[in-house]
Design an enzyme around this catalytic site. Sequence first.
Site, PDB file in Angstrom:
ATOM      1  N   ASP A   1       0.866  -1.179   0.000  1.00  0.00           N
ATOM      2  CA  ASP A   1       0.000   0.000   0.000  1.00  0.00           C
ATOM      3  C   ASP A   1       0.896   1.221   0.000  1.00  0.00           C
ATOM      4  OD1 ASP A   1      -2.218   1.884   0.528  1.00  0.00           O
ATOM      5  OD2 ASP A   1      -3.340   0.068   0.995  1.00  0.00           O
TER       6      ASP A   1
ATOM      7  N   HIS B   1      -3.020   3.623  -4.469  1.00  0.00           N
ATOM      8  CA  HIS B   1      -2.412   3.148  -3.219  1.00  0.00           C
ATOM      9  C   HIS B   1      -0.973   2.703  -3.487  1.00  0.00           C
ATOM     10  CE1 HIS B   1      -5.729   3.204  -0.268  1.00  0.00           C
ATOM     11  NE2 HIS B   1      -6.510   3.032  -1.320  1.00  0.00           N
TER      12      HIS B   1
ATOM     13  N   GLU C   1      -9.991   3.221  -4.699  1.00  0.00           N
ATOM     14  CA  GLU C   1      -9.541   4.571  -4.336  1.00  0.00           C
ATOM     15  C   GLU C   1      -8.359   5.049  -5.180  1.00  0.00           C
ATOM     16  OE1 GLU C   1     -10.868   4.601   0.312  1.00  0.00           O
ATOM     17  OE2 GLU C   1      -8.962   3.646  -0.131  1.00  0.00           O
TER      18      GLU C   1
ATOM     19  N   ASP D   1     -11.958  -2.875  11.528  1.00  0.00           N
ATOM     20  CA  ASP D   1     -11.349  -1.679  12.089  1.00  0.00           C
ATOM     21  C   ASP D   1     -12.482  -0.761  12.543  1.00  0.00           C
ATOM     22  OD1 ASP D   1      -9.636   0.153  12.930  1.00  0.00           O
ATOM     23  OD2 ASP D   1      -8.878   0.758  10.965  1.00  0.00           O
TER      24      ASP D   1
ATOM     25  N   TRP E   1      -7.946  -3.753   8.390  1.00  0.00           N
ATOM     26  CA  TRP E   1      -7.048  -2.660   8.002  1.00  0.00           C
ATOM     27  C   TRP E   1      -6.293  -2.240   9.240  1.00  0.00           C
ATOM     28  CZ3 TRP E   1      -6.745  -2.405   2.977  1.00  0.00           C
ATOM     29  CH2 TRP E   1      -7.847  -2.693   2.190  1.00  0.00           C
ATOM     30  N   THR E   2      -4.996  -2.031   9.123  1.00  0.00           N
ATOM     31  CA  THR E   2      -4.209  -1.916  10.359  1.00  0.00           C
ATOM     32  C   THR E   2      -3.650  -0.522  10.641  1.00  0.00           C
ATOM     33  OG1 THR E   2      -2.231  -2.675   9.191  1.00  0.00           O
ATOM     34  CG2 THR E   2      -3.556  -4.352  10.335  1.00  0.00           C
TER      35      THR E   2
HETATM   36  C1  ACM Z   1     -10.942  -0.167   0.781  1.00  0.00           C
HETATM   37  O1  ACM Z   1     -11.387  -0.122   1.937  1.00  0.00           O
HETATM   38  N1  ACM Z   1     -10.332   0.898   0.278  1.00  0.00           N
HETATM   39  C2  ACM Z   1     -11.069  -1.347  -0.043  1.00  0.00           C
END
Ligand code: ACM
Length: 659
Positions: free
Chosen positions: A192, A270, A331, A432, A481-482
């Site tokens: 990312d 990303h 995104e 998250d 997601w961290t």
């Molecule tokens: C994402 O949460 N951007 C896949």
Amino acid sequence: MRLPLLALAALAPFGALFAADLPALIPLPAKAEAIEGRFKLTADTAIVAPGELANEAGYLAQRLRTAAGIPAPVNATGAGIVLALDKSIPAEGYALEVTPAGVSIRGGSPAGVFYGVQTFLQALPAAVYGSDLAPKADWSAQAMKVQDAPLTPWRGLMLDSARHFQPKPFILKFIDAMAAQKLNKLHWHLVDSEGWRLEIKKYPKLTEVTKDAPAYYPEEIPTNPTFRAKYRYGYNHGGGHYTQDDIREIVAYAKARHVDIIPEIEFPGHAKIALTAYPEFSTTRKVPEVRTNISPDLIGVHPEALRFIRDLLDETMDLFPGDHIHFGGDEAPKGQWKQSKEVQAKIDELGLRSSSHPEDALQAWLFNEMAAYVAKRGKRAVGWEEIMHGDNLGRLAKGSVIMPWLSVKNGAVSANSGYGVVHTAVSPFYLDSYQVRDDREPSALYGGPFTAESIHRFNLFPGELTPEGRKNILGAQCQLWTELMPRTDDVEYQAFPRACALAELTWTAPDRRKDTGEFMARLAKHGDRLTALGLNHRRVAPPPGAGWSPVLLAAGRPMEIPVPAAVAAKLAKNPTLTATFNYKEGGAGLDIASVELLADGKVVATDKHAGFAGTHPRDNVYRLALPKGQKPEKLVLRATVKGSGGGDSTGEVALDASK
Ligand code: ACM
């Protein structure tokens, strides 16, 4: 006596769904019944398995040797715990029979046998999942018959190792924990903007640049004061990556546990760290300057950039043998592509100018180019929902898999159009998020709460699906997601026990898992297994409790909760009943005026302090001592309560015995 509705709902399933002495099985099998007797493990217990099941036999033997301390030899013939393949059973299905004389586990494939082994382990003490010898445990299993097969083929968790790197031993532990829930897809978010975690021999700067990157960017600090207070910016360094040797070890470990790993190599967005290392592959050819997560910098579509992506995919495919590979695609703001003469010329060259969203159409073209590339090696491409935005449905390569995270409806539309769909909607699948509304919980990006219950109740097959579309629903997946999970402890806590609800959602047919309250009761017991697995998990209140709901509060009567037999049995030794009022969700909370303990209808103890159960609970634990000589029988807890504020809150009362 009239019991409050909710109390009844919480209690009824215990007797109703299955015989009382079945172990708490998660995910709930298609069919399970307890039978008379127990199977005892002894020093003579052997595992009998053909050569094709050496892996499954070895896994079981290792659990029994480690936790029960028995030799558990693996033999080709004989009696004991017999593993066998049976082609009449669905591939991931199994038939398990535990009798006092022996155990039989037949599966449609080695994976099916493995899942049968997992169900058998759940009949043994929770310590069987641990790394320590537990000589005092009762090493016997309830006799039972189980016939089982999963509902969906994709039962997944996504782990983000880019925002924060987790060391290899954690990944192995995480895979073990997944396998114990019969989860089978680890979608691994390895790259990312904040970090590139996969060694790529041809492009060593990817991981070198990552060494100096912060764990996440200052701009990403959420503005909400409760987040800010807990946001551990700078908690650890952003460096760390997996070598190709690490990956081979992890992949082999996962394979032995029937977990496929789906690596995610993101493009075109990303990609800040990749383009910092190799700006020549960016749209602008400049080193990215903006340090935000959703970076404006996109990989370009010039021949060198396409070569770069193919090279990355080549090394990735060499490492990951599974049949899916994820291209991200979420995104990716199109500003740079709009401004680039080169990109605009490519749009013209490809004849995409007349499409409603030319840059989105170009992203679909790029996705398709790479999907065709990986298809040559038998792989199916996966992308986040954005790959179908901008009228791209139909344009995308057939056979692609879409992960709708923004809209469940887009998932149905994609499935109806012939694409594979894995449900990943933010609500309830983004972990998250808060799993209960409580300020003591770790900080979370996505609010919530998204509870285990909400995952368990999710409808995999929304009404918009056509019969064809329904077949394209591959399953569901929770996302970790961290950004706000700097420590592996944080990842474990957010994942468990919610991942167990995902396991049951994707494994157990909807008509079999209608009763989420009953699931939560099993989940509370399952907590001991999560502990044995060494996980830092959120404990579900001990069952059976009862709770309050808007309906109950509107009725304006005291809450009455029968003290369950298991708690009453404990009271015989430790004669003080503790009642903890735990707020879950909804408006304000609960004001508690007093709590009484009744035996056979007569008040025998009272705790009259004022308490509050809400986001900031106050004095919400009540202690009621059983008078000397009072038998712990026919006990009922009665609480005088009132909804605070809007009065539409929900919560549970956990009962336990203490000295
Ligand atoms: C994402 O949460 N951007 C896949």
